[in-house]
Design an enzyme around this catalytic site. Structure first.
Site, PDB file in Angstrom:
ATOM      1  N   LYS A  56       0.812  -1.106  -0.078  1.00 14.21           N
ATOM      2  CA  LYS A  56      -0.276   0.188   0.384  1.00 14.21           C
ATOM      3  C   LYS A  56       0.510   1.357  -0.197  1.00 14.21           C
ATOM      4  CE  LYS A  56      -4.599  -1.243   0.545  1.00 14.21           C
ATOM      5  NZ  LYS A  56      -5.699  -1.616  -0.698  1.00 14.21           N
ATOM      6  N   SER A  84      -8.698  -0.577   6.613  1.00 13.91           N
ATOM      7  CA  SER A  84      -9.000  -1.768   7.196  1.00 13.91           C
ATOM      8  C   SER A  84      -8.004  -2.014   8.393  1.00 13.91           C
ATOM      9  CB  SER A  84      -9.011  -3.152   6.074  1.00 13.91           C
ATOM     10  OG  SER A  84      -8.184  -3.219   5.743  1.00 13.91           O
TER      11      SER A  84
END
Length: 333
Positions: A56, A84
């Site tokens: 990410k 999340s």
């Protein structure tokens, strides 16, 4: 490449130049035992070794460095996202490098280790319900309160382009690769990878993998239209609970060759195999790709697709969820 997509390969190339000084060139590892089990040559792109523990950071850093200067004069007052855990950690880290406050909307069900890591990087956490709608509503409220800007975890074009840099590395590291298998939630990673692969080497297959409990990508491909999950999915793979979106869907629709769904037991088995056989502490989301390759459905893939690269997306494991860790006590000093 079709102009209807939110990014082009040129955006991926730009992202690579934008972030290469601040991200790791993660290794590709192999396992003869897993090759025997799968009946194919498997290559594991180890994004669990990436900064912040997942892929990410690629998209988050590209967004911070590329999107923000083009959006506002000077630094924004804040950046906001819903995640999340892994994108939240990555965005917080990237924002901290640039001296920008970060606010992360996190579902209450997110693993504790990811919430603690977000806080450790210096972000403010705001909790939401686990549904996509709740996450987005809370994020919009925080944006209004902070006058910040949203960096969407998987639909922001700069994020998608950043994730596509994985494929640039894979093509150099595994030049004879026949296919990439990518876990899919919101679809940012698989979309960026598909744009890159189908531009540079269109013969290489791009497969998405997702839990059968969160099969919106499979259903969308099956029906030929965007079909989000109706309810918050129940799956151990917490990183792929989000549905694909308006920006990732057209790319997935046109450029992803197939979608494989796997059960919770298959995810657990594949994750444990990687732990035991490769000694890599991946999170269950990262086990989804191997689970797909070992599934019965994957046996329909031509045997000519021999060299398969599986993206191990992250390694942010909630160790307290393991019974033996819960039972262990800290040794006395």
């Amino acid at each position: 490449m079709c102009a209807q997509y939110c990014i082009s390969f040129a955006d991926v190339e730009k992202a690579h130049l934008n972030i290469q000084d601040s991200v790791h060139l993660t290794p590709v590892l192999t396992s003869s035992i897993l090759n025997q089990i799968a009946g194919r040559n498997l290559f594991f792109k180890c994004e669990l070794f990436q900064k912040t523990g997942s892929f990410k950071i690629r998209g988050a850093l590209n967004a911070i460095r590329g999107l923000i200067p083009d959006t506002l004069e000077g630094k924004p007052k804040a950046v906001v996202t819903h995640s999340s855990g892994n994108h939240g950690q990555a965005l917080t880290y990237a924002a901290k490098l640039e001296g920008i406050p970060a606010y992360i909307v996190v579902p209450q069900t997110a693993p504790n280790c990811k919430k603690l890591a977000i806080q450790a990087y210096g972000a403010s956490i705001v909790y939401s319900e686990p549904s996509d709608e709740s996450r987005e509503n809370v994020a919009q409220r925080i944006i209004q309160e902070t006058e910040g800007i949203l960096v969407h975890p998987n639909q922001e074009p700069a994020v998608i382009a950043g994730q596509g840099t994985i494929a640039l590395e894979v093509l150099n590291q595994v030049p004879l690769v026949d296919a990439l298998v990518v876990p899919v939630g919101g679809g940012g990673m698989v979309a960026g990878i598909a744009i890159t692969i189908k531009t540079l080497k269109p013969s290489v297959k791009v497969y998405a993998a997702e839990p059968s409990n969160a099969d919106d990508c499979y259903q969308s491909k099956l029906k030929g239209e965007l079909t989000p999950n109706l309810h918050p999915p129940e799956t151990i793979a917490d990183g792929v609970k989000s549905s694909i979106g308006l920006n990732t869907w057209p790319i997935i629709r046109d450029l992803v060759d197939d979608v494989f769904t796997v059960t919770e037991d298959e995810i657990k088995y594949a994750t444990q195999l990687v732990w035991e056989r490769m000694k890599l502490l991946i999170e269950p989301t990262a086990g989804v790709g191997l689970a797909a390759v070992l599934s019965q459905h994957f046996q329909t893939v031509s045997p000519e697709v021999k060299n398969i690269c599986i993206v191990l997306s992250g390694g942010n494991v909630d160790l307290t969820s393991l019974s033996w860790v819960k039972q262990a006590e800290r040794p006395a000093p």
